[in-house]
Design an enzyme around this catalytic site. Sequence first.
Site, PDB file in Angstrom:
ATOM      1  N   PHE A  84       0.856  -1.179   0.000  1.00  0.00           N
ATOM      2  CA  PHE A  84       0.000   0.000   0.000  1.00  0.00           C
ATOM      3  C   PHE A  84       0.891   1.227   0.000  1.00  0.00           C
ATOM      4  O   PHE A  84       1.886   1.280   0.722  1.00  0.00           O
ATOM      5  CB  PHE A  84      -0.875   0.000   1.258  1.00  0.00           C
ATOM      6  N   CYS A  85       0.526   2.188  -0.827  1.00  0.00           N
ATOM      7  CA  CYS A  85       1.291   3.423  -0.822  1.00  0.00           C
ATOM      8  C   CYS A  85       0.365   4.583  -1.107  1.00  0.00           C
ATOM      9  O   CYS A  85      -0.602   4.466  -1.856  1.00  0.00           O
ATOM     10  CB  CYS A  85       2.412   3.374  -1.854  1.00  0.00           C
ATOM     11  N   THR A  86       0.664   5.676  -0.487  1.00  0.00           N
ATOM     12  CA  THR A  86      -0.022   6.926  -0.729  1.00  0.00           C
ATOM     13  C   THR A  86       1.041   8.011  -0.658  1.00  0.00           C
ATOM     14  O   THR A  86       2.132   7.767  -0.101  1.00  0.00           O
ATOM     15  CB  THR A  86      -1.153   7.140   0.298  1.00  0.00           C
TER      16      THR A  86
END
Length: 148
Positions: A84-86
């Site tokens: 997951f990346c933001t």
Amino acid sequence: MSKRLQKELKEFMDAPQGWFKAELASDDNLFLWRVAIDGPEKTPFEKGTFKIEIEVPTDYPFKPPKVKFLTKIYHPNVKSDGGFCTDMLTTEGWSPQLKIQQVIDEIYRLMKEPNADNPLEPEIAQQFKTDKTAWAKTAKEWTKKHAK
């Protein structure tokens, strides 16, 4: 910086949130957290509980934590391996003023409002953009199958 991390963990324990629960993955490792997030209402993830692992670097808060979904989720911003990346979790987007609470808030926000313009899973993002009904149906099925 483990004092800051201990303080953040104590804040979670003293004032639990209704929609998530955070704890250490094991009693002897302050740098590995397990979080259970309830799927946001009025989303395909509603009625699901999603387990997430947050790996906090030893140089926290100067470096962002790494987040991984342990529960499979049909989402444009979550890789099939749980990655997951933001923007918040990139070196450029991270600030030492940010806390684990804000990371969890960001995960929840993206569960409510996926960002199909910056996807980790392009096919899911494409479906989200072009056929939201089909995307929601699959996301709901995955929630039922994996997040109960």
